[in-house]
Design a protein around this motif. Structure first.
Motif, PDB file in Angstrom:
ATOM      1  N   GLY A 125       3.690   9.289 -11.960  1.00  0.00           N
ATOM      2  CA  GLY A 125       4.909   8.859 -10.866  1.00  0.00           C
ATOM      3  C   GLY A 125       5.426   7.812 -11.015  1.00  0.00           C
ATOM      4  O   GLY A 125       6.010   7.223 -11.664  1.00  0.00           O
ATOM      5  N   SER A 126       5.707   7.143  -9.751  1.00  0.00           N
ATOM      6  CA  SER A 126       6.215   5.554  -9.270  1.00  0.00           C
ATOM      7  C   SER A 126       4.842   5.275  -9.354  1.00  0.00           C
ATOM      8  O   SER A 126       5.217   3.823  -8.123  1.00  0.00           O
ATOM      9  CB  SER A 126       6.932   5.684  -8.050  1.00  0.00           C
ATOM     10  OG  SER A 126       5.264   5.899  -7.000  1.00  0.00           O
ATOM     11  N   GLN A 127       3.857   4.798  -9.692  1.00  0.00           N
ATOM     12  CA  GLN A 127       3.073   4.039 -10.059  1.00  0.00           C
ATOM     13  C   GLN A 127       2.775   2.627 -10.898  1.00  0.00           C
ATOM     14  O   GLN A 127       3.922   3.144 -11.852  1.00  0.00           O
ATOM     15  CB  GLN A 127       1.257   4.671 -10.057  1.00  0.00           C
ATOM     16  CG  GLN A 127       0.941   5.005  -9.017  1.00  0.00           C
ATOM     17  CD  GLN A 127      -0.480   5.564  -7.812  1.00  0.00           C
ATOM     18  OE1 GLN A 127      -1.365   5.996  -9.720  1.00  0.00           O
ATOM     19  NE2 GLN A 127      -1.252   5.364  -7.664  1.00  0.00           N
ATOM     20  N   VAL A 128       1.985   2.133 -10.986  1.00  0.00           N
ATOM     21  CA  VAL A 128       1.824   0.625 -11.779  1.00  0.00           C
ATOM     22  C   VAL A 128       1.080   0.088 -12.082  1.00  0.00           C
ATOM     23  O   VAL A 128       0.078   0.595 -11.153  1.00  0.00           O
ATOM     24  CB  VAL A 128       3.351  -0.417 -11.529  1.00  0.00           C
ATOM     25  CG1 VAL A 128       3.232  -1.731 -12.587  1.00  0.00           C
ATOM     26  CG2 VAL A 128       4.964   0.258 -11.117  1.00  0.00           C
ATOM     27  N   MET A 129       0.374  -0.131 -13.112  1.00  0.00           N
ATOM     28  CA  MET A 129      -0.643  -0.595 -13.816  1.00  0.00           C
ATOM     29  C   MET A 129      -0.261  -1.628 -13.746  1.00  0.00           C
ATOM     30  O   MET A 129       0.518  -2.616 -14.722  1.00  0.00           O
ATOM     31  CB  MET A 129      -1.278   0.161 -14.856  1.00  0.00           C
ATOM     32  CG  MET A 129      -2.337  -0.783 -16.005  1.00  0.00           C
ATOM     33  SD  MET A 129      -2.701   0.147 -16.838  1.00  0.00           S
ATOM     34  CE  MET A 129      -3.071   1.761 -16.619  1.00  0.00           C
ATOM     35  N   MET A 130      -1.471  -3.043 -13.064  1.00  0.00           N
ATOM     36  CA  MET A 130      -0.879  -4.790 -13.508  1.00  0.00           C
ATOM     37  C   MET A 130      -2.796  -4.505 -14.178  1.00  0.00           C
ATOM     38  O   MET A 130      -3.774  -4.268 -13.638  1.00  0.00           O
ATOM     39  CB  MET A 130      -0.697  -4.489 -12.183  1.00  0.00           C
ATOM     40  CG  MET A 130      -0.422  -6.584 -12.101  1.00  0.00           C
ATOM     41  SD  MET A 130      -2.292  -7.745 -12.622  1.00  0.00           S
ATOM     42  CE  MET A 130      -3.219  -7.184 -11.192  1.00  0.00           C
ATOM     43  N   MET A 131      -2.759  -5.514 -15.225  1.00  0.00           N
ATOM     44  CA  MET A 131      -3.468  -6.235 -15.895  1.00  0.00           C
ATOM     45  C   MET A 131      -3.010  -7.939 -16.143  1.00  0.00           C
ATOM     46  O   MET A 131      -1.930  -8.172 -16.369  1.00  0.00           O
ATOM     47  CB  MET A 131      -3.699  -5.630 -17.288  1.00  0.00           C
ATOM     48  CG  MET A 131      -4.640  -4.085 -16.860  1.00  0.00           C
ATOM     49  SD  MET A 131      -4.662  -3.710 -19.249  1.00  0.00           S
ATOM     50  CE  MET A 131      -5.520  -4.178 -19.293  1.00  0.00           C
ATOM     51  N   GLY A 132      -4.335  -8.193 -16.066  1.00  0.00           N
ATOM     52  CA  GLY A 132      -3.984  -9.500 -16.109  1.00  0.00           C
ATOM     53  C   GLY A 132      -5.501 -10.913 -16.510  1.00  0.00           C
ATOM     54  O   GLY A 132      -6.333 -10.338 -16.581  1.00  0.00           O
ATOM     55  N   ASP A 133      -5.047 -11.887 -16.661  1.00  0.00           N
ATOM     56  CA  ASP A 133      -5.913 -12.767 -17.413  1.00  0.00           C
ATOM     57  C   ASP A 133      -6.084 -14.519 -16.275  1.00  0.00           C
ATOM     58  O   ASP A 133      -5.092 -14.823 -16.389  1.00  0.00           O
ATOM     59  CB  ASP A 133      -6.267 -13.014 -18.996  1.00  0.00           C
ATOM     60  CG  ASP A 133      -7.852 -13.472 -19.257  1.00  0.00           C
ATOM     61  OD1 ASP A 133      -8.233 -14.267 -18.411  1.00  0.00           O
ATOM     62  OD2 ASP A 133      -8.085 -13.909 -20.521  1.00  0.00           O
ATOM     63  N   THR A 134      -7.031 -14.443 -15.743  1.00  0.00           N
ATOM     64  CA  THR A 134      -6.353 -16.193 -14.616  1.00  0.00           C
ATOM     65  C   THR A 134      -7.622 -17.226 -15.471  1.00  0.00           C
ATOM     66  O   THR A 134      -8.912 -17.279 -15.241  1.00  0.00           O
ATOM     67  CB  THR A 134      -6.456 -15.372 -13.122  1.00  0.00           C
ATOM     68  OG1 THR A 134      -6.035 -14.527 -12.905  1.00  0.00           O
ATOM     69  CG2 THR A 134      -6.053 -16.311 -12.418  1.00  0.00           C
ATOM     70  N   VAL A 135      -6.441 -18.132 -15.289  1.00  0.00           N
ATOM     71  CA  VAL A 135      -7.369 -19.776 -15.437  1.00  0.00           C
ATOM     72  C   VAL A 135      -7.642 -20.331 -14.779  1.00  0.00           C
ATOM     73  O   VAL A 135      -6.995 -20.794 -14.176  1.00  0.00           O
ATOM     74  CB  VAL A 135      -6.623 -20.365 -16.612  1.00  0.00           C
ATOM     75  CG1 VAL A 135      -7.534 -21.367 -16.978  1.00  0.00           C
ATOM     76  CG2 VAL A 135      -6.097 -19.430 -17.637  1.00  0.00           C
ATOM     77  N   THR A 171      -3.416  -0.341 -10.030  1.00  0.00           N
ATOM     78  CA  THR A 171      -2.695   0.421 -10.355  1.00  0.00           C
ATOM     79  C   THR A 171      -2.185   0.714  -8.605  1.00  0.00           C
ATOM     80  O   THR A 171      -3.163   1.358  -7.716  1.00  0.00           O
ATOM     81  CB  THR A 171      -3.241   1.463 -11.063  1.00  0.00           C
ATOM     82  OG1 THR A 171      -3.428   1.637 -11.942  1.00  0.00           O
ATOM     83  CG2 THR A 171      -2.212   2.789 -11.400  1.00  0.00           C
ATOM     84  N   GLY A 172      -0.666   1.045  -8.569  1.00  0.00           N
ATOM     85  CA  GLY A 172      -0.375   1.236  -7.313  1.00  0.00           C
ATOM     86  C   GLY A 172       1.060   0.844  -7.620  1.00  0.00           C
ATOM     87  O   GLY A 172       2.097   0.841  -8.015  1.00  0.00           O
ATOM     88  N   ASP A 173       1.451   0.145  -5.891  1.00  0.00           N
ATOM     89  CA  ASP A 173       2.444  -0.113  -6.003  1.00  0.00           C
ATOM     90  C   ASP A 173       3.291  -0.875  -6.981  1.00  0.00           C
ATOM     91  O   ASP A 173       2.732  -2.506  -6.342  1.00  0.00           O
ATOM     92  CB  ASP A 173       3.057  -0.269  -4.230  1.00  0.00           C
ATOM     93  CG  ASP A 173       4.501  -0.910  -4.510  1.00  0.00           C
ATOM     94  OD1 ASP A 173       5.339  -0.040  -5.135  1.00  0.00           O
ATOM     95  OD2 ASP A 173       4.562  -2.343  -3.693  1.00  0.00           O
ATOM     96  N   ALA A 174       4.134  -1.644  -7.074  1.00  0.00           N
ATOM     97  CA  ALA A 174       4.400  -2.675  -8.122  1.00  0.00           C
ATOM     98  C   ALA A 174       4.712  -3.997  -7.451  1.00  0.00           C
ATOM     99  O   ALA A 174       4.066  -5.483  -7.003  1.00  0.00           O
ATOM    100  CB  ALA A 174       5.755  -2.355  -8.984  1.00  0.00           C
ATOM    101  N   ALA A 175       5.638  -3.853  -5.967  1.00  0.00           N
ATOM    102  CA  ALA A 175       4.948  -5.747  -5.133  1.00  0.00           C
ATOM    103  C   ALA A 175       4.222  -4.879  -4.586  1.00  0.00           C
ATOM    104  O   ALA A 175       3.211  -7.035  -4.686  1.00  0.00           O
ATOM    105  CB  ALA A 175       6.537  -4.695  -3.825  1.00  0.00           C
TER     106      ALA A 175
END
Length: 307
Positions: A89-99, A141-145
């Protein structure tokens, strides 16, 4: 040239210009406002049309790092990133790697958890690195903003730590003596079980079971949570290992951080087990009973998920 031909030529040029416009604007997926992600994070991103992924990155060039005696530029693996992809739907997935450096790990982890992000791994990528570098994986996962705001808070927290101390710290606050004299009874009362003692130290172990290759494995095979205490009742240290199912990890992390206990690693010890078991290693300083209550609170948070 006829009017019709001039119009066709103009349309072709316009289409060509559009094809080579900024990927963050012209080719963004309809369900993900990449310009808004850039605005919130303050970072320029790139869009992969092939995978439908928009990624912002932030090189760690604020602290010089040596690996195996050589200067390590950010291009060689010292760049934090957060990648966004449309989900359902309108949801976005975010994945990241943080140093992160050692004194940044736990403040940054708390910032991520408080912002509603998940922390999914914490480990090293190098040997003989000076100062020591860790990598904290985040997701959600959720709203991009909202996800972008969480990423911004993570990066801002890193900047706050480095602004207070330009060079990474080399120890946690607090003092622990070289000898131990921990009173077992108050800690056993907190955990509700008997523990082990050795030269003034105290340890409690809580086992669980899993299956590997059709064989049941449990406490004695290393599928357990344990907490070991050293020092004195008033100036103690606790270190240990926490065994969790994947769906228990976030609750345990939030509970441990709320108690001021530092997380030093999140990883797996086995492969092919069922259910999958993750392990986190931790370290805390303070009064022994307070530390025990912190570990017990995490066990209770885990039990609430398990039920």
């Amino acid at each position: 040239m006829s009017s019709l031909r001039r119009l066709s030529h103009a349309l072709i040029i316009a289409a060509s210009v559009g094809a080579f416009s900024s990927p963050a604007n012209a080719q963004q997926p309809a369900s993900m406002d990449t310009a808004r992600i850039e605005q919130i994070t303050g970072l320029k991103g790139t869009f992969s049309k092939q995978e439908g992924v928009f990624k912002v990155s932030k090189p760690r060039n604020d602290v010089k790092v040596q690996v195996d005696g050589s200067i390590m530029p950010p291009f060689m693996g010292l760049t934090s990133y957060a990648a966004f992809k449309p989900a359902h739907g309108s949801q976005v997935m975010m994945m990241g790697d943080t140093v992160v450096f050692e004194d940044e790990v736990n403040p940054v982890m708390s910032a991520a958890l408080d912002a509603g992000l998940e922390v999914t791994a914490l480990h090293n990528h190098f040997f003989f690195d000076q100062p020591k570098v860790y990598f904290m994986h985040i997701g959600g996962t959720g709203d991009a903003a909202t996800l972008a705001e969480g990423v911004k808070k993570v990066y801002d927290r890193i900047a706050e730590v480095r602004s207070a101390h330009a060079d990474p710290e080399k120890a946690f606050p607090g003092h622990i003596g070289d000898s131990s004299n921990i009173s077992p009874a108050p800690l056993e009362a907190v955990f509700g079980s008997k523990g082990q003692t050795n030269n003034g130290m105290f340890k409690v172990v809580v086992g669980r079971t899993a299956s590997m290759h059709g064989v049941t494995v449990g406490n004695e095979m290393g599928v357990n949570t344990w907490a070991a205490f050293a020092g004195t009742d008033d100036e103690a240290v606790v270190d240990g290992d926490f065994a969790m199912r994947e769906d228990e990890l976030q609750a345990v992390l939030k509970s441990m951080r709320a108690s001021g206990i530092n997380i030093v690693a999140i990883h797996q010890h086995m492969t092919g087990e069922s259910p999958r078991i993750l392990f986190l290693h931790y370290w805390g300083k303070g009064k022994a009973v307070d530390l025990a209550k912190g570990v017990k609170a995490a066990l209770n948070a885990q039990a609430a998920i398990t039920r």
